[in-house]
Design a protein around this motif. Sequence first.
Motif, PDB file in Angstrom:
ATOM      1  N   HIS A   1       0.822  -1.148  -0.004  1.00  0.00           N
ATOM      2  CA  HIS A   1       0.016  -0.090   0.198  1.00  0.00           C
ATOM      3  C   HIS A   1       1.520   0.938   0.210  1.00  0.00           C
ATOM      4  O   HIS A   1       1.629   1.447   0.392  1.00  0.00           O
ATOM      5  CB  HIS A   1      -1.065   0.380   0.868  1.00  0.00           C
ATOM      6  CG  HIS A   1      -2.377  -0.796   1.296  1.00  0.00           C
ATOM      7  ND1 HIS A   1      -1.713  -2.703   1.010  1.00  0.00           N
ATOM      8  CD2 HIS A   1      -3.875  -0.323   1.558  1.00  0.00           C
ATOM      9  CE1 HIS A   1      -3.366  -2.865   0.981  1.00  0.00           C
ATOM     10  NE2 HIS A   1      -3.999  -2.095   1.195  1.00  0.00           N
TER      11      HIS A   1
ATOM     12  N   ALA B   1      -4.331   5.401   3.281  1.00  0.00           N
ATOM     13  CA  ALA B   1      -3.683   4.610   2.545  1.00  0.00           C
ATOM     14  C   ALA B   1      -4.077   4.314   1.306  1.00  0.00           C
ATOM     15  O   ALA B   1      -5.743   4.564   0.825  1.00  0.00           O
ATOM     16  CB  ALA B   1      -2.991   3.249   3.096  1.00  0.00           C
ATOM     17  N   ARG B   2      -3.939   4.396  -0.162  1.00  0.00           N
ATOM     18  CA  ARG B   2      -3.898   3.207  -1.288  1.00  0.00           C
ATOM     19  C   ARG B   2      -3.277   2.478  -2.099  1.00  0.00           C
ATOM     20  O   ARG B   2      -1.831   2.181  -1.420  1.00  0.00           O
ATOM     21  CB  ARG B   2      -4.681   4.887  -2.144  1.00  0.00           C
ATOM     22  CG  ARG B   2      -3.455   5.524  -2.677  1.00  0.00           C
ATOM     23  CD  ARG B   2      -3.612   6.100  -3.751  1.00  0.00           C
ATOM     24  NE  ARG B   2      -2.200   6.752  -3.933  1.00  0.00           N
ATOM     25  CZ  ARG B   2      -2.139   7.934  -4.879  1.00  0.00           C
ATOM     26  NH1 ARG B   2      -2.195   7.669  -5.975  1.00  0.00           N
ATOM     27  NH2 ARG B   2      -0.881   8.366  -5.234  1.00  0.00           N
ATOM     28  N   THR B   3      -3.737   2.083  -3.136  1.00  0.00           N
ATOM     29  CA  THR B   3      -2.567   1.067  -3.792  1.00  0.00           C
ATOM     30  C   THR B   3      -2.647   1.402  -5.065  1.00  0.00           C
ATOM     31  O   THR B   3      -3.498   3.388  -5.833  1.00  0.00           O
ATOM     32  CB  THR B   3      -3.427  -0.320  -3.872  1.00  0.00           C
ATOM     33  OG1 THR B   3      -4.053  -0.468  -4.904  1.00  0.00           O
ATOM     34  CG2 THR B   3      -3.409  -0.817  -2.518  1.00  0.00           C
ATOM     35  N   GLY B   4      -1.567   0.794  -5.698  1.00  0.00           N
ATOM     36  CA  GLY B   4      -1.372   1.495  -7.905  1.00  0.00           C
ATOM     37  C   GLY B   4      -2.519   1.393  -7.691  1.00  0.00           C
ATOM     38  O   GLY B   4      -3.698   2.098  -9.114  1.00  0.00           O
ATOM     39  N   HIS B   5      -3.866   0.130  -7.215  1.00  0.00           N
ATOM     40  CA  HIS B   5      -5.298   0.340  -8.280  1.00  0.00           C
ATOM     41  C   HIS B   5      -6.511   1.141  -8.285  1.00  0.00           C
ATOM     42  O   HIS B   5      -7.019   1.499  -8.232  1.00  0.00           O
ATOM     43  CB  HIS B   5      -5.337  -1.716  -8.375  1.00  0.00           C
ATOM     44  CG  HIS B   5      -3.771  -2.021  -9.107  1.00  0.00           C
ATOM     45  ND1 HIS B   5      -3.249  -2.938  -8.474  1.00  0.00           N
ATOM     46  CD2 HIS B   5      -4.168  -2.630 -10.067  1.00  0.00           C
ATOM     47  CE1 HIS B   5      -1.880  -3.765  -9.142  1.00  0.00           C
ATOM     48  NE2 HIS B   5      -3.060  -3.610 -10.184  1.00  0.00           N
ATOM     49  N   LEU B   6      -6.039   0.643  -6.698  1.00  0.00           N
ATOM     50  CA  LEU B   6      -7.796   1.220  -5.635  1.00  0.00           C
ATOM     51  C   LEU B   6      -7.063   1.753  -4.943  1.00  0.00           C
ATOM     52  O   LEU B   6      -6.045   3.292  -4.271  1.00  0.00           O
ATOM     53  CB  LEU B   6      -7.236   0.189  -4.330  1.00  0.00           C
ATOM     54  CG  LEU B   6      -7.602  -1.585  -5.018  1.00  0.00           C
ATOM     55  CD1 LEU B   6      -7.155  -2.529  -3.716  1.00  0.00           C
ATOM     56  CD2 LEU B   6      -8.609  -2.241  -5.681  1.00  0.00           C
ATOM     57  N   GLY B   7      -8.424   2.631  -4.272  1.00  0.00           N
ATOM     58  CA  GLY B   7      -8.966   4.229  -3.898  1.00  0.00           C
ATOM     59  C   GLY B   7      -8.837   4.076  -2.887  1.00  0.00           C
ATOM     60  O   GLY B   7      -7.778   3.043  -2.112  1.00  0.00           O
ATOM     61  N   PRO B   8      -8.821   5.512  -2.431  1.00  0.00           N
ATOM     62  CA  PRO B   8      -7.841   5.882  -1.585  1.00  0.00           C
ATOM     63  C   PRO B   8      -8.646   5.346  -0.148  1.00  0.00           C
ATOM     64  O   PRO B   8     -10.196   5.450  -0.087  1.00  0.00           O
ATOM     65  CB  PRO B   8      -7.930   7.622  -1.397  1.00  0.00           C
ATOM     66  CG  PRO B   8      -9.193   7.433  -2.309  1.00  0.00           C
ATOM     67  CD  PRO B   8      -9.176   6.691  -3.139  1.00  0.00           C
ATOM     68  N   THR B   9      -8.283   5.425   0.741  1.00  0.00           N
ATOM     69  CA  THR B   9      -9.294   4.942   2.236  1.00  0.00           C
ATOM     70  C   THR B   9      -7.994   5.154   3.860  1.00  0.00           C
ATOM     71  O   THR B   9      -6.875   5.712   3.284  1.00  0.00           O
ATOM     72  CB  THR B   9      -8.988   3.647   1.937  1.00  0.00           C
ATOM     73  OG1 THR B   9     -10.295   3.117   3.499  1.00  0.00           O
ATOM     74  CG2 THR B   9      -8.032   2.307   2.952  1.00  0.00           C
TER      75      THR B   9
ATOM     76  N   GLU C   1     -11.038  -1.072   9.140  1.00  0.00           N
ATOM     77  CA  GLU C   1     -10.588   0.060   7.379  1.00  0.00           C
ATOM     78  C   GLU C   1     -11.925   1.293   7.596  1.00  0.00           C
ATOM     79  O   GLU C   1     -13.122   1.038   8.933  1.00  0.00           O
ATOM     80  CB  GLU C   1     -11.542  -0.462   6.093  1.00  0.00           C
ATOM     81  CG  GLU C   1     -11.352   0.133   5.039  1.00  0.00           C
ATOM     82  CD  GLU C   1     -11.132  -0.282   3.858  1.00  0.00           C
ATOM     83  OE1 GLU C   1     -11.699  -1.531   4.071  1.00  0.00           O
ATOM     84  OE2 GLU C   1     -11.259   0.551   2.837  1.00  0.00           O
TER      85      GLU C   1
ATOM     86  N   PRO D   1     -12.693   9.948   3.767  1.00  0.00           N
ATOM     87  CA  PRO D   1     -12.683  11.506   2.153  1.00  0.00           C
ATOM     88  C   PRO D   1     -13.239  10.383   1.193  1.00  0.00           C
ATOM     89  O   PRO D   1     -12.858  10.144   0.682  1.00  0.00           O
ATOM     90  CB  PRO D   1     -11.808  11.919   3.201  1.00  0.00           C
ATOM     91  CG  PRO D   1     -10.834  10.707   3.912  1.00  0.00           C
ATOM     92  CD  PRO D   1     -11.285  10.080   4.344  1.00  0.00           C
ATOM     93  N   ALA D   2     -14.321  11.561   0.928  1.00  0.00           N
ATOM     94  CA  ALA D   2     -15.021  11.638  -0.507  1.00  0.00           C
ATOM     95  C   ALA D   2     -15.857  12.640  -1.065  1.00  0.00           C
ATOM     96  O   ALA D   2     -16.588  13.450   0.176  1.00  0.00           O
ATOM     97  CB  ALA D   2     -15.554  10.595  -0.807  1.00  0.00           C
TER      98      ALA D   2
ATOM     99  N   VAL E   1     -11.598  12.763  -4.880  1.00  0.00           N
ATOM    100  CA  VAL E   1     -10.167  12.661  -4.002  1.00  0.00           C
ATOM    101  C   VAL E   1      -9.317  11.471  -4.123  1.00  0.00           C
ATOM    102  O   VAL E   1      -9.612  10.819  -4.840  1.00  0.00           O
ATOM    103  CB  VAL E   1     -10.802  12.075  -2.608  1.00  0.00           C
ATOM    104  CG1 VAL E   1      -8.854  11.305  -1.241  1.00  0.00           C
ATOM    105  CG2 VAL E   1     -11.106  12.968  -1.932  1.00  0.00           C
TER     106      VAL E   1
END
Lengths: 376, 86
Positions: free
Chosen positions: A44, A63-71, A84, A89-90, A99
């Motif tokens: 992440h 955190a986020r990943t290269g693929h997955l949105g922010p959390t 989680e 935030p959105a 975001v």
Amino acid sequence: MAKTKTPRGRGATLLIATRKGLWQLHSEATRRTWRLAGPQFLGHIVHHCVADIRDRKTMLAAARTGHLGPTIFRSSDRGRTWHEAKQPPAFREGSGRVVDHTFWLTPGHASTPGVWYAGTSPQGLFRSEDGGATWRGVDGFNDHPQRKAWCGGDQDATPDGPKLHSVLIDPRDPKHMYIGMSSGGVFESNDGGADWRPLNHGVRADFLPNPDPEYGHDPHCVRMHPALPDRLYQQNHCGIYRLDRPAERWQDIGATMPKSVGAIGFPMVLHARDPDTLWVFPMDGSSVWPRVSPGGKPAVYRSVNGGKSWQRHATGLPRKQAWITVKRQAMTADANDPVGVYFGSTSGEVWGSRDEGRTWKCLAAHLPHVYAVEVA
Amino acid sequence: MRVLIPNPLRSYTANAAAVDALGKTLGDLTRDLDRHYPGMRFRIVDEQGQIRPHIKFFVNGAPARSLAEPLADADEVMIVCALSGG
């Protein structure tokens, strides 16, 4: 400025947020030896991980990943287990804004347990009232009629995306807040975020046609002294500044840095008790802005008189061919006596000083690109 | 219908590589997945209802570019994380 003594040596725990996960460094009481623990969230992109100084148990990680949105991940046991956020935030549906990542986390005022603030990329301000489980936009900023003018467009973004950072809460008044934006500048609210105004006079913006505009600046890191909340410092794209409220005009305290080193960098670190002591990590801001240690000779610069003069401290750091970059959240200090100062580099090293920045030791190496170092 | 879950999302499905979900459109399906696996939708669909840049959906092996894509109960949906390493 009188210095208050506090009990010596509890040791320290550092939260190391990297482009590939989260690590922790734990020391014993003397801070001579350190133990690296982790990784958590391997793979992440962890932009920031912050402990809640109000309860000493809660931690949030953005955190986020290269693929997955922010959390946001939350821990209530000092990082042993994580859950989680139910509603990260959105921006509001229909606003057209998305975001990309949460960049900055700040626990709220001592009188408001469970309140946290988050700054995002692109520039957005969010608030949680339940310890980071659910987040709502701070409409007074996100919907402010001047927000687009303050933040500029995509052309005004920093290379890794435009950011809202340095969310500062006045310990005397939870409704008095400051934020920093790259780009945008420093802004102040006196009503808990319902309205905002720019606070940038005196700060150069030599990348704009008007070198002293009302907004549009690039503060890299803004800090408020916890014991003297009217004292603000910032490491800016265009130098180092200090502001003593209620004054409105920042003073240039970077002009006294050696000309061969310059006054450009990302982090700004303050002493926990002495408002006149601060540390910066200068980086090369010449030509195409290499943003590495000038001349390949890394050094921390310390001022003990509020920025009137600076001392170079490099003992223990590599003496040559060390092209270190330290990001704006990747340098911090503990509250021990003497204070410990720490920084992480984009080349995956963590360095520490247990004598207020005079001498340095490598605490960890071979980590991924370090985004943030915070004391837990 | 059967939904194939890529590795990066299996923390939501207790490591299950395939799950069952309902929906008349791909958008409905992502909301049903989120009911059973809270948080999953926001990781793959942004707050403006757009599929995130590195996420792809395939329906019966054919790429689906919109959440309005209609679905039937017998369809198989595959969620793919596009190449985005480094």
